[in-house]
Design an enzyme around this catalytic site. Structure first.
Site, PDB file in Angstrom:
ATOM      1  N   ASN A 143       0.879  -1.163   0.000  1.00 27.22           N
ATOM      2  CA  ASN A 143       0.000   0.000   0.000  1.00 27.22           C
ATOM      3  C   ASN A 143       0.921   1.218   0.000  1.00 27.22           C
ATOM      4  O   ASN A 143       1.535   1.527   1.029  1.00 27.22           O
ATOM      5  CB  ASN A 143      -0.906   0.014   1.226  1.00 27.22           C
ATOM      6  CG  ASN A 143      -1.769   1.249   1.305  1.00 27.22           C
ATOM      7  OD1 ASN A 143      -1.664   2.164   0.497  1.00 27.22           O
ATOM      8  ND2 ASN A 143      -2.639   1.289   2.301  1.00 27.22           N
ATOM      9  N   ARG A 184       0.436   4.230   0.285  1.00 28.59           N
ATOM     10  CA  ARG A 184       0.059   5.282   1.238  1.00 28.59           C
ATOM     11  C   ARG A 184       0.521   4.967   2.658  1.00 28.59           C
ATOM     12  O   ARG A 184       0.441   5.814   3.534  1.00 28.59           O
ATOM     13  CB  ARG A 184      -1.453   5.486   1.214  1.00 28.59           C
ATOM     14  CG  ARG A 184      -1.935   6.043  -0.122  1.00 28.59           C
ATOM     15  CD  ARG A 184      -3.420   6.258  -0.156  1.00 28.59           C
ATOM     16  NE  ARG A 184      -3.807   7.203   0.886  1.00 28.59           N
ATOM     17  CZ  ARG A 184      -5.033   7.350   1.320  1.00 28.59           C
ATOM     18  NH1 ARG A 184      -6.007   6.636   0.819  1.00 28.59           N
ATOM     19  NH2 ARG A 184      -5.312   8.227   2.273  1.00 28.59           N
ATOM     20  N   CYS A 185       1.015   3.745   2.879  1.00 26.89           N
ATOM     21  CA  CYS A 185       1.440   3.297   4.210  1.00 26.89           C
ATOM     22  C   CYS A 185       2.953   3.464   4.354  1.00 26.89           C
ATOM     23  O   CYS A 185       3.725   2.926   3.551  1.00 26.89           O
ATOM     24  CB  CYS A 185       1.050   1.832   4.390  1.00 26.89           C
ATOM     25  SG  CYS A 185       1.722   1.060   5.870  1.00 26.89           S
ATOM     26  N   SER A 186       3.375   4.183   5.372  1.00 33.89           N
ATOM     27  CA  SER A 186       4.806   4.424   5.566  1.00 33.89           C
ATOM     28  C   SER A 186       5.573   3.128   5.810  1.00 33.89           C
ATOM     29  O   SER A 186       6.693   2.963   5.323  1.00 33.89           O
ATOM     30  CB  SER A 186       5.046   5.413   6.702  1.00 33.89           C
ATOM     31  OG  SER A 186       4.599   4.880   7.931  1.00 33.89           O
TER      32      SER A 186
END
Length: 113
Positions: A8, A10-12
């Site tokens: 993902n 958007r996930c750090s």
């Protein structure tokens, strides 16, 4: 070695795991599992490779987890929920031909390479 990362962007933590792999000279296939949803069969296969029960690979803090009342659900219902709502799948997940690991912390992905 064939590597696939359920990612993902958007996930750090997911971005960190991908960077660790790439910095180590590995080029995993990246599956954007939120748009390319895994099937129930793929989730079952992943559970076998991870060696865990369904709840162990779920994001139990997600609102949808509570909204669907999954805290009391059985394994079959959890698998259906993850296939229907892939946001429930913990990320990132690195997969090889016979094993997998959840990248929490991101350095965990390095245990497979």
């Amino acid at each position: 070695m064939d590597l696939t990362l359920w990612h993902n962007p958007r996930c750090s933590k997911s971005r960190q795991a991908l960077a660790l792999l790439e910095d180590g000279g590995h080029a995993p296939s990246v599956r954007l599992y939120l748009t390319n949803h895994p099937s129930e069969g793929e989730i079952i296969d992943l559970l076998v490779r991870l060696g865990v029960a369904p709840r162990a690979m779920m994001r139990t803090g997600e609102k949808i987890y509570k909204d669907l009342g999954l805290s009391e659900a059985d394994d079959a219902a959890l698998i259906v929920a993850m296939a229907t709502h892939p946001i429930l799948i913990e990320r990132p997940v690195l997969i090889t031909a016979d094993r997998a690991v959840i990248g929490r912390p991101p350095e965990q992905v390095l245990t497979l390479v």
